[in-house]
Design a protein around this motif. Structure first.
Motif, PDB file in Angstrom:
ATOM      1  N   ASP A 192      46.987  36.907  51.033  1.00 33.40           N
ATOM      2  CA  ASP A 192      47.540  38.154  50.489  1.00 33.40           C
ATOM      3  C   ASP A 192      46.705  39.376  50.840  1.00 33.40           C
ATOM      4  O   ASP A 192      46.691  40.368  50.104  1.00 33.40           O
ATOM      5  CB  ASP A 192      47.716  38.063  48.970  1.00 33.40           C
ATOM      6  CG  ASP A 192      48.988  37.348  48.582  1.00 33.40           C
ATOM      7  OD1 ASP A 192      49.979  37.461  49.325  1.00 33.40           O
ATOM      8  OD2 ASP A 192      48.997  36.645  47.560  1.00 33.40           O
TER       9      ASP A 192
ATOM     10  N   ALA B  81      49.600  40.302  32.184  1.00 31.61           N
ATOM     11  CA  ALA B  81      48.486  40.563  33.101  1.00 31.61           C
ATOM     12  C   ALA B  81      47.128  40.363  32.443  1.00 31.61           C
ATOM     13  O   ALA B  81      46.102  40.287  33.121  1.00 31.61           O
ATOM     14  CB  ALA B  81      48.576  41.985  33.652  1.00 31.61           C
TER      15      ALA B  81
ATOM     16  N   LEU C 157      57.286  46.611  33.137  1.00 28.41           N
ATOM     17  CA  LEU C 157      57.438  46.510  34.582  1.00 28.41           C
ATOM     18  C   LEU C 157      57.628  47.908  35.146  1.00 28.41           C
ATOM     19  O   LEU C 157      58.252  48.762  34.502  1.00 28.41           O
ATOM     20  CB  LEU C 157      58.659  45.646  34.932  1.00 28.41           C
ATOM     21  CG  LEU C 157      58.562  44.166  34.559  1.00 28.41           C
ATOM     22  CD1 LEU C 157      59.910  43.490  34.800  1.00 28.41           C
ATOM     23  CD2 LEU C 157      57.477  43.472  35.350  1.00 28.41           C
TER      24      LEU C 157
ATOM     25  N   ILE D 257      45.739  44.348  36.381  1.00 28.23           N
ATOM     26  CA  ILE D 257      46.642  43.599  37.250  1.00 28.23           C
ATOM     27  C   ILE D 257      46.217  42.139  37.312  1.00 28.23           C
ATOM     28  O   ILE D 257      45.031  41.812  37.237  1.00 28.23           O
ATOM     29  CB  ILE D 257      46.711  44.192  38.681  1.00 28.23           C
ATOM     30  CG1 ILE D 257      45.316  44.268  39.315  1.00 28.23           C
ATOM     31  CG2 ILE D 257      47.368  45.546  38.662  1.00 28.23           C
ATOM     32  CD1 ILE D 257      45.343  44.730  40.765  1.00 28.23           C
ATOM     33  N   ASP D 258      47.198  41.275  37.440  1.00 35.07           N
ATOM     34  CA  ASP D 258      46.994  39.831  37.525  1.00 35.07           C
ATOM     35  C   ASP D 258      46.717  39.463  38.982  1.00 35.07           C
ATOM     36  O   ASP D 258      47.542  39.696  39.863  1.00 35.07           O
ATOM     37  CB  ASP D 258      48.262  39.132  37.013  1.00 35.07           C
ATOM     38  CG  ASP D 258      48.163  37.621  37.012  1.00 35.07           C
ATOM     39  OD1 ASP D 258      47.281  37.070  37.692  1.00 35.07           O
ATOM     40  OD2 ASP D 258      48.989  36.986  36.332  1.00 35.07           O
TER      41      ASP D 258
ATOM     42  N   ASN E 200      46.891  36.803  40.409  1.00 35.57           N
ATOM     43  CA  ASN E 200      47.794  35.781  40.936  1.00 35.57           C
ATOM     44  C   ASN E 200      49.046  36.367  41.583  1.00 35.57           C
ATOM     45  O   ASN E 200      49.769  35.647  42.272  1.00 35.57           O
ATOM     46  CB  ASN E 200      48.246  34.843  39.804  1.00 35.57           C
ATOM     47  CG  ASN E 200      47.137  33.939  39.339  1.00 35.57           C
ATOM     48  OD1 ASN E 200      46.630  33.116  40.077  1.00 35.57           O
ATOM     49  ND2 ASN E 200      46.746  34.107  38.083  1.00 35.57           N
ATOM     50  N   THR E 201      49.313  37.636  41.364  1.00 34.68           N
ATOM     51  CA  THR E 201      50.600  38.202  41.782  1.00 34.68           C
ATOM     52  C   THR E 201      50.596  38.747  43.206  1.00 34.68           C
ATOM     53  O   THR E 201      51.610  39.262  43.671  1.00 34.68           O
ATOM     54  CB  THR E 201      51.046  39.307  40.812  1.00 34.68           C
ATOM     55  OG1 THR E 201      50.025  40.304  40.717  1.00 34.68           O
ATOM     56  CG2 THR E 201      51.305  38.732  39.425  1.00 34.68           C
TER      57      THR E 201
ATOM     58  N   ASN F 262      52.523  41.850  45.028  1.00 34.39           N
ATOM     59  CA  ASN F 262      53.182  42.529  43.909  1.00 34.39           C
ATOM     60  C   ASN F 262      52.175  43.367  43.130  1.00 34.39           C
ATOM     61  O   ASN F 262      52.521  44.415  42.578  1.00 34.39           O
ATOM     62  CB  ASN F 262      53.851  41.500  42.992  1.00 34.39           C
ATOM     63  CG  ASN F 262      54.705  42.173  41.929  1.00 34.39           C
ATOM     64  OD1 ASN F 262      55.414  43.122  42.187  1.00 34.39           O
ATOM     65  ND2 ASN F 262      54.613  41.672  40.712  1.00 34.39           N
ATOM     66  N   ALA F 263      50.925  42.901  43.090  1.00 33.24           N
ATOM     67  CA  ALA F 263      49.877  43.670  42.418  1.00 33.24           C
ATOM     68  C   ALA F 263      49.656  44.998  43.125  1.00 33.24           C
ATOM     69  O   ALA F 263      49.469  46.035  42.482  1.00 33.24           O
ATOM     70  CB  ALA F 263      48.579  42.859  42.377  1.00 33.24           C
TER      71      ALA F 263
ATOM     72  N   GLN G  96      52.364  47.322  42.132  1.00 29.56           N
ATOM     73  CA  GLN G  96      52.124  47.861  40.791  1.00 29.56           C
ATOM     74  C   GLN G  96      51.123  49.005  40.841  1.00 29.56           C
ATOM     75  O   GLN G  96      51.312  50.040  40.186  1.00 29.56           O
ATOM     76  CB  GLN G  96      51.615  46.757  39.868  1.00 29.56           C
ATOM     77  CG  GLN G  96      52.650  45.707  39.506  1.00 29.56           C
ATOM     78  CD  GLN G  96      52.055  44.582  38.677  1.00 29.56           C
ATOM     79  OE1 GLN G  96      51.048  44.766  38.008  1.00 29.56           O
ATOM     80  NE2 GLN G  96      52.670  43.414  38.737  1.00 29.56           N
TER      81      GLN G  96
ATOM     82  N   ALA H 288      44.512  32.291  42.085  1.00 26.77           N
ATOM     83  CA  ALA H 288      44.663  33.593  42.740  1.00 26.77           C
ATOM     84  C   ALA H 288      44.169  33.520  44.179  1.00 26.77           C
ATOM     85  O   ALA H 288      43.227  32.804  44.491  1.00 26.77           O
ATOM     86  CB  ALA H 288      43.878  34.648  41.963  1.00 26.77           C
TER      87      ALA H 288
END
Length: 342
Positions: free
Chosen positions: A88, A153, A235, A267-268, A270-271, A274-275, A278, A300
């Motif tokens: 990522d 999160a 969201l 922020i998470d 794992n995302t 998408n993080a 955000q 993650a």
């Protein structure tokens, strides 16, 4: 315990200019070059490094596998590109890192993959360094910190941990339970307030902006060092809720014209990409000053920090690898690069 915070030192008068000519080393005219000297690693920080390395092992092993061959060739670069994208890191950051490794390999004449790996550590550190910044407490009283983030999160938990470390540093903290849509959030924040023996302003079903205003006003009146405003998780696609965040920020400014002094997004980790989305969306709405990246604890991919550094370099104040208090620590670019590419 490692201190998370640095109070801004009081201003000191600059030395008077010399009347005899020449430069004044250490004066306001000429500042000496700062040569960083590696400090001894404290046991607490070493323990943190071990937990961080464990959390990033899944990603790190995938990237490190690229460097187990005998030569540096095009196959290595292709495999590295794939590994970084799978982590990522994003297209832009991946291209930057590949270009840096290629350039440095050619410049130094490196021939062994382990040398290329060390070059990648340096390149990643260079990329991440703009994200490394301390959270300063003490420049304003109170320092008003507004915290946002999507549900799940780890926003409220991160606020609780942050409060604990602030309290341990001797700061007086007041919490604002402005996440009025979720009763569990108020209860969770109240538990942290009780555990850390700090005050909390909360209203069941109250207007989030009103709670925030009351909390900041109370923090000023009571001489608190820090006011932390916990906002409702949402969201970024929920436009009406994003508008409410803007309203909270405006109302905080009415209560304290210089505030909020920090606008943090949790922020998470794992995302993945998408993080990054955000970060971009919340920054457009709120003008973020810092990030807290949570859940870098095994699943993650970790590379998203490189994507953030390349595309939206908002400072990362803290990163977390688990649920325990000691699992939240300050972000250090070199440490993260070493842990990711172990």
């Amino acid at each position: 315990m490692f201190s998370f915070f640095r109070k801004k030192p009081a201003a000191t008068p600059a030395p008077a200019p010399s009347t005899t000519g020449g430069s004044l080393i250490g004066s306001a005219l000429v500042q000496p070059m700062e040569i960083p000297v590696p400090a001894p690693v404290a046991p607490e920080r070493q323990s943190w490094m071990e937990r961080l390395s464990a959390g990033l092992r899944k990603t790190g092993s995938s990237i490190s596998q690229v460097f187990t061959g005998a030569v540096i060739d095009e196959t290595l670069y292709e495999e590295l590109e794939t590994a970084l994208l799978m982590a990522d890191t994003g297209v832009a950051a991946t291209q930057f890192l590949l270009d840096e490794v290629r350039r440095k390999v050619q410049q130094t004449g490196a021939t062994r993959p382990v040398q290329a790996k060390n070059i990648l550590v340096d390149a990643l550190t260079k990329l991440l360094l703009p994200l490394q910044k301390e959270l300063v407490i003490g420049e304003h009283q109170p320092t008003v910190i507004m915290v946002a983030g999507v549900n799940g999160a780890g926003k409220t938990t991160s606020i609780g941990k942050l409060t604990k470390h602030l309290a341990d540093d001797g700061e007086t903290v007041l919490l604002a339970a402005a996440d009025t849509f979720r009763a569990a959030a108020r209860e969770q924040l109240a538990v942290w307030a009780d555990r850390n023996k700090v005050e909390i302003v909360s209203q069941e079903g109250g207007d989030p902006a009103a709670v925030s205003f009351d909390a900041v006003t109370a923090g000023k009146a009571r001489g608190k060092d820090v006011v932390i405003v916990d906002t409702a998780g949402r969201l970024p696609t929920q436009l009406h809720l994003m508008e409410e965040l803007r309203k909270i920020k405006r109302v905080v400014t009415k209560a304290e014209p210089s505030g909020p002094h920090e606008v943090l997004l949790v922020i998470d980790g794992n995302t993945g990409q998408n993080a990054l989305s955000q970060v971009k969306t919340f920054d457009d709405a709120l003008k973020l000053t810092g990030l807290v990246v949570t859940k870098l604890d095994g699943t993650a991919k970790g590379g998203v920090l490189a994507a953030i550094a390349q595309e939206k370099p908002v400072p990362v104040y803290f990163i977390g690898v688990g649920e325990k208090l000691e699992d939240l620590e300050t972000f250090n670019a070199r440490e993260f690069a070493l842990a990711l590419l172990q």
